[in-house]
Design an enzyme around this catalytic site. Sequence first.
Site: not given
Length: 158
Positions: A46, A48-50
């Site tokens: 996703t 922000t996570c990546s």
Amino acid sequence: MAIKIGDKLPDIELQVMGEKGPEKVRTGDLFAGKKVVIFAVPGAFTPTCSKAHLPGFVVDADKIKAKGVDSIICTSVNDTFVMDAWGKAHNAEDLIMLADGLGEFAKALDLTQDRTASQMGIRSQRYAMIVNDGTVELLNIDAQGLDQTSAETILDSL
């Protein structure tokens, strides 16, 4: 009630990718006798996570471990294959990519969020913890953004 500082983490069976495929691991074994940083993301791959959350821990892994941390664990409500592919895509070989495929760990911590409106189902909240021998020493939760759960913030807390 959500887990809090001073609480022991629950002992739950989850999975990591091993040399021959998915392997079962117990959270009790991952934390016993060790100082561990664990952070959770709502979903692998996703935005922000990546783009920010996982990469920060990859870049700062050596600095975090230099402060006496035995291991860094990234967890998400994703299956083992997704967590493994995501870790490889971000050169996260120094991290343990812990698959909480059914959300059992997130539920046991009472740190879930309902993302059904965006077709993601029940996911983990974004959090970061410092855990010593299975006991929570620091717990930071971000409802939005990465102010409290970034690698930089955790590094400053060690």
